[in-house]
Design a protein around this motif. Structure first.
Motif, PDB file in Angstrom:
ATOM      1  N   TYR A  23     -27.481 100.877  11.160  1.00  0.00           N
ATOM      2  CA  TYR A  23     -28.483 100.213  10.315  1.00  0.00           C
ATOM      3  C   TYR A  23     -28.954  98.888  10.923  1.00  0.00           C
ATOM      4  CZ  TYR A  23     -28.076 103.766   6.779  1.00  0.00           C
ATOM      5  OH  TYR A  23     -28.135 104.973   6.122  1.00  0.00           O
ATOM      6  N   ARG A  24     -28.076  98.202  11.621  1.00  0.00           N
ATOM      7  CA  ARG A  24     -28.433  96.918  12.235  1.00  0.00           C
ATOM      8  C   ARG A  24     -29.160  97.120  13.572  1.00  0.00           C
ATOM      9  NH1 ARG A  24     -23.442  95.032  12.992  1.00  0.00           N
ATOM     10  NH2 ARG A  24     -23.452  95.888  15.082  1.00  0.00           N
ATOM     11  N   ASP A  25     -28.549  97.880  14.481  1.00  0.00           N
ATOM     12  CA  ASP A  25     -29.042  97.951  15.850  1.00  0.00           C
ATOM     13  C   ASP A  25     -30.130  98.990  16.063  1.00  0.00           C
ATOM     14  OD1 ASP A  25     -27.103  96.026  16.240  1.00  0.00           O
ATOM     15  OD2 ASP A  25     -25.687  97.388  17.206  1.00  0.00           O
ATOM     16  N   VAL A  26     -30.099 100.083  15.314  1.00  0.00           N
ATOM     17  CA  VAL A  26     -31.117 101.129  15.469  1.00  0.00           C
ATOM     18  C   VAL A  26     -32.286 100.888  14.518  1.00  0.00           C
ATOM     19  CG1 VAL A  26     -31.606 103.610  15.333  1.00  0.00           C
ATOM     20  CG2 VAL A  26     -29.429 102.820  16.302  1.00  0.00           C
ATOM     21  N   LEU A  27     -31.992 100.645  13.226  1.00  0.00           N
ATOM     22  CA  LEU A  27     -33.076 100.484  12.250  1.00  0.00           C
ATOM     23  C   LEU A  27     -33.537  99.040  12.079  1.00  0.00           C
ATOM     24  CD1 LEU A  27     -32.196 103.045   9.444  1.00  0.00           C
ATOM     25  CD2 LEU A  27     -33.608 103.335  11.489  1.00  0.00           C
ATOM     26  N   GLY A  28     -32.807  98.083  12.612  1.00  0.00           N
ATOM     27  CA  GLY A  28     -33.270  96.704  12.602  1.00  0.00           C
ATOM     28  C   GLY A  28     -33.035  95.921  11.323  1.00  0.00           C
ATOM     29  N   TRP A  29     -32.130  96.392  10.455  1.00  0.00           N
ATOM     30  CA  TRP A  29     -31.801  95.638   9.246  1.00  0.00           C
ATOM     31  C   TRP A  29     -31.046  94.376   9.635  1.00  0.00           C
ATOM     32  CZ3 TRP A  29     -32.441  97.170   3.981  1.00  0.00           C
ATOM     33  CH2 TRP A  29     -33.113  98.392   3.823  1.00  0.00           C
ATOM     34  N   ARG A  30     -31.154  93.350   8.824  1.00  0.00           N
ATOM     35  CA  ARG A  30     -30.449  92.089   9.044  1.00  0.00           C
ATOM     36  C   ARG A  30     -29.120  92.148   8.295  1.00  0.00           C
ATOM     37  NH1 ARG A  30     -30.931  86.260   7.004  1.00  0.00           N
ATOM     38  NH2 ARG A  30     -31.520  87.275   5.076  1.00  0.00           N
ATOM     39  N   GLN A  31     -28.009  92.091   9.047  1.00  0.00           N
ATOM     40  CA  GLN A  31     -26.695  92.145   8.419  1.00  0.00           C
ATOM     41  C   GLN A  31     -26.340  90.764   7.887  1.00  0.00           C
ATOM     42  OE1 GLN A  31     -23.651  94.081  10.705  1.00  0.00           O
ATOM     43  NE2 GLN A  31     -22.041  93.506   9.274  1.00  0.00           N
ATOM     44  N   ILE A  32     -26.021  90.725   6.590  1.00  0.00           N
ATOM     45  CA  ILE A  32     -25.687  89.471   5.922  1.00  0.00           C
ATOM     46  C   ILE A  32     -24.177  89.265   5.888  1.00  0.00           C
ATOM     47  CG2 ILE A  32     -25.865  88.197   3.759  1.00  0.00           C
ATOM     48  CD1 ILE A  32     -28.343  89.990   3.152  1.00  0.00           C
ATOM     49  N   LEU A  33     -23.439  90.283   5.432  1.00  0.00           N
ATOM     50  CA  LEU A  33     -21.980  90.203   5.323  1.00  0.00           C
ATOM     51  C   LEU A  33     -21.347  91.493   5.788  1.00  0.00           C
ATOM     52  CD1 LEU A  33     -21.656  88.619   1.777  1.00  0.00           C
ATOM     53  CD2 LEU A  33     -21.229  87.469   3.949  1.00  0.00           C
ATOM     54  N   PRO A  34     -20.211  91.500   6.435  1.00  0.00           N
ATOM     55  CA  PRO A  34     -19.739  90.314   7.122  1.00  0.00           C
ATOM     56  C   PRO A  34     -20.683  90.005   8.262  1.00  0.00           C
ATOM     57  CG  PRO A  34     -18.425  92.198   7.786  1.00  0.00           C
ATOM     58  CD  PRO A  34     -19.379  92.663   6.718  1.00  0.00           C
ATOM     59  N   ALA A  35     -20.639  88.789   8.762  1.00  0.00           N
ATOM     60  CA  ALA A  35     -21.496  88.451   9.905  1.00  0.00           C
ATOM     61  C   ALA A  35     -21.192  89.425  11.037  1.00  0.00           C
ATOM     62  CB  ALA A  35     -21.232  87.018  10.342  1.00  0.00           C
ATOM     63  N   PRO A  36     -22.226  89.888  11.759  1.00  0.00           N
ATOM     64  CA  PRO A  36     -21.979  90.832  12.854  1.00  0.00           C
ATOM     65  C   PRO A  36     -20.872  90.317  13.778  1.00  0.00           C
ATOM     66  CG  PRO A  36     -24.320  90.571  12.506  1.00  0.00           C
ATOM     67  CD  PRO A  36     -23.629  89.546  11.636  1.00  0.00           C
ATOM     68  N   GLY A  37     -19.949  91.204  14.107  1.00  0.00           N
ATOM     69  CA  GLY A  37     -18.830  90.837  14.962  1.00  0.00           C
ATOM     70  C   GLY A  37     -17.610  90.360  14.201  1.00  0.00           C
ATOM     71  N   ASN A  38     -17.754  90.078  12.906  1.00  0.00           N
ATOM     72  CA  ASN A  38     -16.619  89.653  12.080  1.00  0.00           C
ATOM     73  C   ASN A  38     -16.181  90.824  11.215  1.00  0.00           C
ATOM     74  OD1 ASN A  38     -16.910  87.102  13.105  1.00  0.00           O
ATOM     75  ND2 ASN A  38     -17.869  86.248  11.286  1.00  0.00           N
ATOM     76  N   ALA A  39     -15.057  91.395  11.542  1.00  0.00           N
ATOM     77  CA  ALA A  39     -14.533  92.508  10.743  1.00  0.00           C
ATOM     78  C   ALA A  39     -13.909  91.948   9.469  1.00  0.00           C
ATOM     79  CB  ALA A  39     -13.500  93.284  11.543  1.00  0.00           C
ATOM     80  N   PRO A  40     -13.935  92.714   8.394  1.00  0.00           N
ATOM     81  CA  PRO A  40     -13.282  92.248   7.168  1.00  0.00           C
ATOM     82  C   PRO A  40     -11.780  92.125   7.384  1.00  0.00           C
ATOM     83  CG  PRO A  40     -14.024  94.509   6.928  1.00  0.00           C
ATOM     84  CD  PRO A  40     -14.540  94.024   8.246  1.00  0.00           C
ATOM     85  N   GLY A  41     -11.159  91.217   6.664  1.00  0.00           N
ATOM     86  CA  GLY A  41      -9.712  91.038   6.740  1.00  0.00           C
ATOM     87  C   GLY A  41      -8.994  92.236   6.154  1.00  0.00           C
ATOM     88  N   PRO A  42      -7.686  92.319   6.348  1.00  0.00           N
ATOM     89  CA  PRO A  42      -6.935  93.498   5.899  1.00  0.00           C
ATOM     90  C   PRO A  42      -6.953  93.704   4.388  1.00  0.00           C
ATOM     91  CG  PRO A  42      -5.473  91.760   6.697  1.00  0.00           C
ATOM     92  CD  PRO A  42      -6.865  91.333   7.008  1.00  0.00           C
ATOM     93  N   ARG A  43      -7.194  92.652   3.614  1.00  0.00           N
ATOM     94  CA  ARG A  43      -7.190  92.790   2.153  1.00  0.00           C
ATOM     95  C   ARG A  43      -8.605  92.864   1.585  1.00  0.00           C
ATOM     96  NH1 ARG A  43      -2.627  89.415  -0.642  1.00  0.00           N
ATOM     97  NH2 ARG A  43      -3.114  91.030  -2.124  1.00  0.00           N
ATOM     98  N   GLU A  44      -9.613  92.716   2.439  1.00  0.00           N
ATOM     99  CA  GLU A  44     -10.999  92.771   1.968  1.00  0.00           C
ATOM    100  C   GLU A  44     -11.494  94.208   1.927  1.00  0.00           C
ATOM    101  OE1 GLU A  44     -13.616  89.278   3.413  1.00  0.00           O
ATOM    102  OE2 GLU A  44     -12.239  89.707   5.057  1.00  0.00           O
ATOM    103  N   ARG A  45     -12.411  94.463   1.000  1.00  0.00           N
ATOM    104  CA  ARG A  45     -13.053  95.776   0.956  1.00  0.00           C
ATOM    105  C   ARG A  45     -13.871  95.927   2.231  1.00  0.00           C
ATOM    106  NH1 ARG A  45     -17.240  97.175  -3.723  1.00  0.00           N
ATOM    107  NH2 ARG A  45     -18.322  95.483  -2.739  1.00  0.00           N
ATOM    108  N   ARG A  46     -13.801  97.085   2.830  1.00  0.00           N
ATOM    109  CA  ARG A  46     -14.568  97.324   4.065  1.00  0.00           C
ATOM    110  C   ARG A  46     -15.978  97.723   3.664  1.00  0.00           C
ATOM    111  NH1 ARG A  46     -12.213  97.222   8.695  1.00  0.00           N
ATOM    112  NH2 ARG A  46     -13.431  98.909   9.605  1.00  0.00           N
ATOM    113  N   ALA A  47     -16.866  96.748   3.768  1.00  0.00           N
ATOM    114  CA  ALA A  47     -18.252  96.936   3.351  1.00  0.00           C
ATOM    115  C   ALA A  47     -19.157  96.103   4.242  1.00  0.00           C
ATOM    116  CB  ALA A  47     -18.425  96.525   1.888  1.00  0.00           C
ATOM    117  N   ALA A  48     -20.438  96.397   4.199  1.00  0.00           N
ATOM    118  CA  ALA A  48     -21.438  95.613   4.922  1.00  0.00           C
ATOM    119  C   ALA A  48     -22.686  95.526   4.052  1.00  0.00           C
ATOM    120  CB  ALA A  48     -21.761  96.256   6.273  1.00  0.00           C
ATOM    121  N   VAL A  49     -23.292  94.353   4.050  1.00  0.00           N
ATOM    122  CA  VAL A  49     -24.459  94.071   3.226  1.00  0.00           C
ATOM    123  C   VAL A  49     -25.630  93.722   4.138  1.00  0.00           C
ATOM    124  CG1 VAL A  49     -25.374  92.607   1.384  1.00  0.00           C
ATOM    125  CG2 VAL A  49     -22.940  93.178   1.411  1.00  0.00           C
ATOM    126  N   PHE A  50     -26.820  94.272   3.810  1.00  0.00           N
ATOM    127  CA  PHE A  50     -28.002  94.091   4.651  1.00  0.00           C
ATOM    128  C   PHE A  50     -29.226  93.766   3.802  1.00  0.00           C
ATOM    129  CE2 PHE A  50     -25.208  97.025   6.726  1.00  0.00           C
ATOM    130  CZ  PHE A  50     -25.299  96.731   8.076  1.00  0.00           C
TER     131      PHE A  50
END
Length: 157
Positions: A23-50
């Motif tokens: 969604y970020r690199d092919v379709l060009g959406w702007r990733q808001i959370l987590p910041a690109p390159g920052n993986a969620p911590g072990p207790r965080e929900r694994r999600a991405a917001v655009f």
């Protein structure tokens, strides 16, 4: 009650990193959370917001990881989401450019359609969710029956 606009789409995905890249690199959406390159911590929900590059609203797409063992899309007729549409411009040249980029990236191309009022490419994301990339055909009067009632034809780009 009156709905003002479609606010956002939420998709379950198998692998958040793979889907976020698409969604970020092919379709060009702007990733808001987590910041690109920052993986969620072990207790965080694994999600991405655009949100779309236009910045129209706080977020338009949320991806939630459900894991590699999640059930896939059932074959054949089914209830539920068929696809969601993303307007990418106003000309077939923009569709052709998108098709070239998508082909280069290895994205699955499902088809292309002339809907009279719109011209569309259909693609699949890494989990098989169908996406319509479309352009509005200039000069179409949306108030006429032809704008919404004309049978779909193949689109040759």
């Amino acid at each position: 009650m009156e709905v003002k606009e479609l606010g956002h789409v939420v998709l379950y995905v198998r692998d958040i990193e793979r889907s976020a890249r698409f969604y970020r690199d092919v379709l060009g959406w702007r990733q808001i959370l987590p910041a690109p390159g920052n993986a969620p911590g072990p207790r965080e929900r694994r999600a991405a917001v655009f949100n779309a590059p236009s910045g129209r609203t706080h977020h338009e797409l949320l991806l939630i990881e459900v894991g590699a063992d999640a059930a896939g899309h059932p074959e054949g007729k089914r209830i539920g989401l068929y696809h969601f549409g993303l307007k990418i411009g106003t000309s077939d040249d923009e569709l052709r450019a998108a098709l070239a980029e998508l082909t280069k990236s290895g994205t699955t191309i499902l088809g292309a359609s002339d809907h009279y009022a719109t011209h569309s490419l259909y693609i699949a994301d890494p989990d098989g969710n169908e996406i319509e990339l479309y352009v509005d055909v200039p000069g179409i009067d949306w108030e006429t029956p032809e704008a919404i009632g004309t049978p779909t034809k193949p689109l040759y780009l």
